[in-house]
Design a protein around this motif. Structure first.
Motif, PDB file in Angstrom:
ATOM      1  N   GLU A 174       0.813  -1.221   0.000  1.00 50.17           N
ATOM      2  CA  GLU A 174       0.000   0.000   0.000  1.00 50.17           C
ATOM      3  C   GLU A 174       0.843   1.266   0.000  1.00 50.17           C
ATOM      4  O   GLU A 174       0.316   2.373  -0.200  1.00 50.17           O
ATOM      5  N   ASP A 175       2.145   1.140   0.233  1.00 56.54           N
ATOM      6  CA  ASP A 175       3.037   2.312   0.221  1.00 56.54           C
ATOM      7  C   ASP A 175       3.504   2.653  -1.191  1.00 56.54           C
ATOM      8  O   ASP A 175       4.247   3.617  -1.388  1.00 56.54           O
ATOM      9  N   ALA A 176       3.068   1.891  -2.173  1.00 52.06           N
ATOM     10  CA  ALA A 176       3.590   2.030  -3.535  1.00 52.06           C
ATOM     11  C   ALA A 176       3.401   3.437  -4.094  1.00 52.06           C
ATOM     12  O   ALA A 176       4.315   3.998  -4.711  1.00 52.06           O
ATOM     13  N   LEU A 177       2.227   4.028  -3.888  1.00 52.40           N
ATOM     14  CA  LEU A 177       1.969   5.349  -4.468  1.00 52.40           C
ATOM     15  C   LEU A 177       2.917   6.387  -3.886  1.00 52.40           C
ATOM     16  O   LEU A 177       3.494   7.195  -4.633  1.00 52.40           O
ATOM     17  N   ALA A 178       3.107   6.378  -2.573  1.00 50.41           N
ATOM     18  CA  ALA A 178       3.997   7.352  -1.935  1.00 50.41           C
ATOM     19  C   ALA A 178       5.436   7.154  -2.394  1.00 50.41           C
ATOM     20  O   ALA A 178       6.153   8.124  -2.692  1.00 50.41           O
ATOM     21  N   ILE A 179       5.887   5.898  -2.468  1.00 53.11           N
ATOM     22  CA  ILE A 179       7.259   5.620  -2.904  1.00 53.11           C
ATOM     23  C   ILE A 179       7.453   6.031  -4.362  1.00 53.11           C
ATOM     24  O   ILE A 179       8.502   6.571  -4.740  1.00 53.11           O
ATOM     25  N   PHE A 180       6.439   5.825  -5.184  1.00 53.09           N
ATOM     26  CA  PHE A 180       6.497   6.259  -6.588  1.00 53.09           C
ATOM     27  C   PHE A 180       6.702   7.768  -6.676  1.00 53.09           C
ATOM     28  O   PHE A 180       7.572   8.246  -7.409  1.00 53.09           O
ATOM     29  N   ASN A 185       9.905  12.471  -7.801  1.00 56.60           N
ATOM     30  CA  ASN A 185      10.165  13.872  -7.476  1.00 56.60           C
ATOM     31  C   ASN A 185      11.568  14.123  -6.933  1.00 56.60           C
ATOM     32  O   ASN A 185      12.185  15.152  -7.252  1.00 56.60           O
ATOM     33  N   GLU A 186      12.083  13.210  -6.130  1.00 64.06           N
ATOM     34  CA  GLU A 186      13.362  13.456  -5.461  1.00 64.06           C
ATOM     35  C   GLU A 186      14.541  12.791  -6.163  1.00 64.06           C
ATOM     36  O   GLU A 186      15.666  13.284  -6.070  1.00 64.06           O
ATOM     37  N   LEU A 187      14.300  11.682  -6.860  1.00 70.57           N
ATOM     38  CA  LEU A 187      15.393  10.968  -7.513  1.00 70.57           C
ATOM     39  C   LEU A 187      15.345  11.071  -9.027  1.00 70.57           C
ATOM     40  O   LEU A 187      16.315  10.727  -9.711  1.00 70.57           O
ATOM     41  N   CYS A 191       8.970   5.990 -13.367  1.00 72.03           N
ATOM     42  CA  CYS A 191       8.312   4.734 -12.976  1.00 72.03           C
ATOM     43  C   CYS A 191       6.833   5.027 -12.804  1.00 72.03           C
ATOM     44  O   CYS A 191       6.356   6.093 -13.195  1.00 72.03           O
ATOM     45  N   ASN A 192       6.097   4.098 -12.226  1.00 74.11           N
ATOM     46  CA  ASN A 192       4.682   4.321 -11.968  1.00 74.11           C
ATOM     47  C   ASN A 192       4.272   3.505 -10.742  1.00 74.11           C
ATOM     48  O   ASN A 192       5.016   2.633 -10.279  1.00 74.11           O
ATOM     49  N   GLU A 193       3.111   3.804 -10.221  1.00 76.48           N
ATOM     50  CA  GLU A 193       2.654   3.147  -9.002  1.00 76.48           C
ATOM     51  C   GLU A 193       2.559   1.635  -9.162  1.00 76.48           C
ATOM     52  O   GLU A 193       2.964   0.877  -8.279  1.00 76.48           O
TER      53      GLU A 193
END
Length: 306
Positions: A174-180, A185-187, A191-193
């Motif tokens: 469930e953390d996939a969207l935030a990690i995406f 944005n930062e790296l 990619c995609n969710e």
């Protein structure tokens, strides 16, 4: 100094299961028996205001004069105190029962009328950051006198403050969207969710792990660490990705994530941790240096799409 040997423990949610091995007769018998009794009762964990797990802390469990004395000797031998404390000084029945708080956490909470640090508007504050930093340094002194099994048990009590305070945890699908979003944005990764979710679900937990940093239960950073095995060196850990959302940078989350990755590496018998950082990421380079990492060489990465 002679090392202390104890039973090994497999830690599960609200469950600590002992596996018998030799025990150093000076300290651990009574302690292990009490932990085993609590386990049989399926007792819940008890956390201090700053994130210690009191339910498996020798100091919290010690009751008799002899138990308190042996605990005080351990505190001294580990270098946590410059002398052996009296039974009255070592005795602890939770936050507020001890005479002093070296980082001012208890008086701060009292002044703010809160029950733990998570409820503070200034969470994570400089005091708490210093506490984490100092605590992580003291972990090494415990390892010097303990065999691996005992070290892992006691470190569960004192050196997982970040996890216990819900500052970080193991990542889930469930953390996939935030990690995406953080990766994009930062790296600058494309990619995609769905891809992130698929890769999270396919993780081989025997050789890799992902931790996420949290602010009010929202994911604000992540780290991906894996075992790195080559023919020409001892087993290392490799940081595959570390990033924190811009608005939460310089608040201690990167340090927390890196500490968790390093702890995972130790538990998985890695001898060192390596990380590659883009040549343009100057602030990241400084961060790694402050965390004790040395820059060994400059590299170029070559990629061929198949």
């Amino acid at each position: 100094m002679e090392k202390i040997t104890a039973q090994s423990f497999i830690v599960l949610p609200f469950l600590i299961v002992p596996a018998p091995i030799s025990i150093y007769n000076f300290f651990m018998n009574w302690y292990l028996k009490k932990v085993e009794e609590l386990n049989k009762k399926n007792s819940s964990h008890i956390f201090s205001c700053c994130g210690d797990d009191c339910s498996i802390c020798p100091r919290f469990l010690a009751e008799t004069d002899e138990e308190l004395k042996q605990t005080a000797e351990l505190w001294h031998n580990a270098g946590w105190r410059d002398h052996v404390l009296s039974n009255e000084e070592i005795k602890c029945r939770g936050c507020g029962s001890v005479l002093t708080c070296g980082f001012g956490i208890l008086p701060c909470m009292k002044n703010r009328n809160i029950s733990d640090c998570k409820r503070c508007n200034e969470y994570i504050c400089p005091n708490l950051k210093n506490l984490f930093k100092d605590s992580n340094k003291k972990e090494a002194s415990l390892k010097e006198i303990c065999e691996d099994e005992l070290f892992r048990l006691i470190s569960k009590s004192f050196y997982e403050k970040e996890l216990n305070l819900n500052l970080a945890r193991v990542a889930v699908a469930e953390d996939a969207l935030a990690i995406f979003h953080i990766s994009e944005n930062e790296l600058g990764y494309e990619c995609n969710e769905n891809l992130v979710r698929k890769n999270l679900s396919a993780l081989d937990k025997s050789r890799e792990q992902v931790f996420v940093a949290l602010y009010k239960n929202n994911v604000v950073g992540f780290i991906h660490v894996e075992k790195y095995q080559v023919l020409y060196a001892k087993t290392m850990a490799n940081i595959l990705g570390l990033a924190v959302s811009k608005e939460f940078q310089k608040m201690g989350y990167g340090r927390i994530l890196l500490h968790l990755a390093e702890k995972w590496a130790k538990e998985n018998n890695c001898t060192s941790v390596r990380v590659n950082s883009g040549i343009y990421r100057i602030e990241a380079h400084q961060f790694y240096r402050t965390m004790g990492y040395n820059c060994e060489k400059d590299q170029k990465r070559f990629l061929k799409k198949l």
